[in-house]
Design a protein around this motif. Sequence first.
Motif, mmCIF file in Angstrom:
data_model
loop_
_atom_site.group_PDB
_atom_site.id
_atom_site.type_symbol
_atom_site.label_atom_id
_atom_site.label_comp_id
_atom_site.label_asym_id
_atom_site.label_seq_id
_atom_site.Cartn_x
_atom_site.Cartn_y
_atom_site.Cartn_z
ATOM 1 N N GLY A 76 0.777 -1.234 0.000
ATOM 2 C CA GLY A 76 0.000 0.000 0.000
ATOM 3 C C GLY A 76 0.803 1.275 0.000
ATOM 4 O O GLY A 76 0.441 2.233 0.682
ATOM 5 N N GLY A 77 1.899 1.338 -0.738
ATOM 6 C CA GLY A 77 2.701 2.546 -0.771
ATOM 7 C C GLY A 77 3.628 2.677 0.412
ATOM 8 O O GLY A 77 4.347 3.659 0.543
ATOM 9 N N GLY A 78 3.615 1.688 1.299
ATOM 10 C CA GLY A 78 4.490 1.683 2.456
ATOM 11 C C GLY A 78 4.837 0.264 2.798
ATOM 12 O O GLY A 78 5.269 -0.506 1.938
ATOM 13 N N PHE A 79 4.574 -0.127 4.034
ATOM 14 C CA PHE A 79 4.860 -1.483 4.485
ATOM 15 C C PHE A 79 3.663 -2.022 5.257
ATOM 16 O O PHE A 79 2.857 -1.274 5.809
ATOM 17 N N ALA A 80 3.563 -3.339 5.307
ATOM 18 C CA ALA A 80 2.386 -3.990 5.876
ATOM 19 C C ALA A 80 2.303 -3.754 7.380
ATOM 20 O O ALA A 80 3.310 -3.685 8.086
ATOM 21 N N VAL A 81 1.078 -3.631 7.864
ATOM 22 C CA VAL A 81 0.823 -3.456 9.284
ATOM 23 C C VAL A 81 -0.339 -4.361 9.671
ATOM 24 O O VAL A 81 -1.286 -4.539 8.901
ATOM 25 N N ALA A 82 -0.255 -4.975 10.842
ATOM 26 C CA ALA A 82 -1.314 -5.872 11.311
ATOM 27 C C ALA A 82 -1.732 -5.454 12.713
ATOM 28 O O ALA A 82 -0.885 -5.206 13.578
ATOM 29 N N PHE A 83 -3.057 -5.367 12.933
ATOM 30 C CA PHE A 83 -3.607 -4.989 14.220
ATOM 31 C C PHE A 83 -4.379 -6.149 14.823
ATOM 32 O O PHE A 83 -4.917 -6.991 14.104
ATOM 33 N N ASP A 84 -4.459 -6.160 16.139
ATOM 34 C CA ASP A 84 -5.379 -7.051 16.827
ATOM 35 C C ASP A 84 -6.749 -6.376 16.763
ATOM 36 O O ASP A 84 -7.016 -5.417 17.495
ATOM 37 N N ALA A 85 -7.605 -6.844 15.858
ATOM 38 C CA ALA A 85 -8.859 -6.155 15.566
ATOM 39 C C ALA A 85 -9.739 -5.968 16.801
ATOM 40 O O ALA A 85 -10.363 -4.919 16.987
ATOM 41 N N ALA A 86 -9.801 -6.972 17.660
ATOM 42 C CA ALA A 86 -10.696 -6.896 18.816
ATOM 43 C C ALA A 86 -10.276 -5.808 19.789
ATOM 44 O O ALA A 86 -11.087 -4.976 20.204
ATOM 45 N N THR A 87 -8.999 -5.788 20.160
ATOM 46 C CA THR A 87 -8.557 -4.817 21.155
ATOM 47 C C THR A 87 -8.328 -3.428 20.563
ATOM 48 O O THR A 87 -8.455 -2.425 21.260
ATOM 49 N N CYS A 88 -7.997 -3.357 19.280
ATOM 50 C CA CYS A 88 -7.730 -2.061 18.658
ATOM 51 C C CYS A 88 -8.999 -1.286 18.319
ATOM 52 O O CYS A 88 -8.925 -0.111 17.953
ATOM 53 N N ALA A 89 -10.157 -1.930 18.430
ATOM 54 C CA ALA A 89 -11.409 -1.242 18.132
ATOM 55 C C ALA A 89 -11.626 -0.050 19.051
ATOM 56 O O ALA A 89 -12.315 0.911 18.686
ATOM 57 N N ALA A 90 -11.039 -0.077 20.241
ATOM 58 C CA ALA A 90 -11.210 1.020 21.198
ATOM 59 C C ALA A 90 -10.407 2.255 20.807
ATOM 60 O O ALA A 90 -10.633 3.340 21.341
ATOM 61 N N ILE A 91 -9.447 2.098 19.884
ATOM 62 C CA ILE A 91 -8.642 3.224 19.408
ATOM 63 C C ILE A 91 -9.184 3.634 18.054
ATOM 64 O O ILE A 91 -8.999 2.933 17.059
ATOM 65 N N SER A 92 -9.868 4.776 18.001
ATOM 66 C CA SER A 92 -10.682 5.139 16.841
ATOM 67 C C SER A 92 -9.921 5.184 15.525
ATOM 68 O O SER A 92 -10.433 4.734 14.490
ATOM 69 N N PHE A 93 -8.693 5.692 15.517
ATOM 70 C CA PHE A 93 -8.001 5.854 14.241
ATOM 71 C C PHE A 93 -7.367 4.563 13.739
ATOM 72 O O PHE A 93 -6.909 4.489 12.596
ATOM 73 N N ALA A 94 -7.307 3.513 14.562
ATOM 74 C CA ALA A 94 -6.648 2.270 14.154
ATOM 75 C C ALA A 94 -7.307 1.657 12.919
ATOM 76 O O ALA A 94 -6.629 1.092 12.060
ATOM 77 N N ALA A 95 -8.623 1.785 12.814
ATOM 78 C CA ALA A 95 -9.339 1.192 11.691
ATOM 79 C C ALA A 95 -8.982 1.854 10.363
ATOM 80 O O ALA A 95 -9.209 1.274 9.296
ATOM 81 N N GLN A 96 -8.431 3.060 10.400
ATOM 82 C CA GLN A 96 -8.083 3.765 9.165
ATOM 83 C C GLN A 96 -6.714 3.354 8.613
ATOM 84 O O GLN A 96 -6.380 3.645 7.478
ATOM 85 N N VAL A 97 -5.911 2.700 9.438
ATOM 86 C CA VAL A 97 -4.513 2.430 9.069
ATOM 87 C C VAL A 97 -4.420 1.198 8.171
ATOM 88 O O VAL A 97 -4.950 0.137 8.492
ATOM 89 N N SER A 98 -3.732 1.350 7.039
ATOM 90 C CA SER A 98 -3.543 0.221 6.130
ATOM 91 C C SER A 98 -2.069 -0.031 5.803
ATOM 92 O O SER A 98 -1.738 -1.027 5.172
ATOM 93 N N ALA A 99 -1.175 0.875 6.212
ATOM 94 C CA ALA A 99 0.256 0.701 5.945
ATOM 95 C C ALA A 99 1.034 1.623 6.886
ATOM 96 O O ALA A 99 0.455 2.440 7.595
ATOM 97 N N TRP A 100 2.353 1.471 6.881
ATOM 98 C CA TRP A 100 3.217 2.355 7.663
ATOM 99 C C TRP A 100 4.489 2.624 6.901
ATOM 100 O O TRP A 100 4.860 1.864 5.994
ATOM 101 N N VAL A 101 5.172 3.724 7.218
ATOM 102 C CA VAL A 101 6.466 4.025 6.613
ATOM 103 C C VAL A 101 7.366 4.670 7.661
ATOM 104 O O VAL A 101 6.894 5.410 8.523
ATOM 105 N N PRO A 102 8.672 4.376 7.615
ATOM 106 C CA PRO A 102 9.622 5.107 8.450
ATOM 107 C C PRO A 102 9.917 6.446 7.791
ATOM 108 O O PRO A 102 10.124 6.508 6.575
ATOM 109 N N ASP A 103 9.919 7.521 8.554
ATOM 110 C CA ASP A 103 10.173 8.849 8.006
ATOM 111 C C ASP A 103 11.661 9.164 8.090
ATOM 112 O O ASP A 103 12.382 8.623 8.941
#
Length: 249
Positions: A76-103
């Motif tokens: 996705g233009g960066g690198f793969a990221v994986a979340f624990d869907a059940a516990t990360c639901a409490a963090i609102s912006f986690a659902a928007q994340v699909s990749a990560w990059v080092p700056d």
Amino acid sequence: MPVRSRIFPLAVPVLLVLGGAAVAQTAPAASRAAAVSARPDEATRQAAERLAGAFRLSSADGERRCDVTLAAQPSGGGFAVAFDAATCAAISFAAQVSAWVPDVSGSIRLLNAQGRTVAEFTEATGGSFEALKEGDGVYFLGPPSAADGPPATPEEVMGEWLLARQPGVTVCRWTLTDTPGPRGSYRVQVAPGCDELLTRFGPNAWELSGGNILVRGVADGSTIRFARQEDGTWTRIPERNRPLIMTRP
């Protein structure tokens, strides 16, 4: 009837038809989309390999936390990221994340599907990173081991502490006492000779909050929050270029 060709200027929306639906997109937007799908360069890939691993994403109070894995696999233009869907639901912006990059600055940026930054975590202490989400507060991204230990108890943190802006340079000495303070807190006893910033802050009361030490000032109700590190010290969070380290004398 002959078909007339026409060249659109960059500022004019180009109409694309995707699956029968008309979608307006400007040429610059199309360029951004192409950039998102591009593979990271070699320097970025090497930086990702150094940072990749298991992390714990948590709010500043420690009440919301979840496990995150940053991988070195391009995605996705960066690198793969994986979340624990059940516990990360409490963090609102986690659902928007699909990749990560080092700056290039050393920070970690979490990206959405369009390649836009959802949160930027700047390097803090102890292998952790911190980010400020406007209207939502401070979040931390750090090694799971730093958050997996048993929670601190008042008896464990009571007593005398030295404070430093950098290791070995003491700027204040205070004691977290067991004397009751306002709203379930305890009193802070400050020794003479603190630096100007801490004197102005006026440490007055302390309490444990979400696994952190929260110290309240007398001036305007401001607070300083300290997080426990693996070496037994406590550091100010968020640091914001003004580090403060608590160590036992």
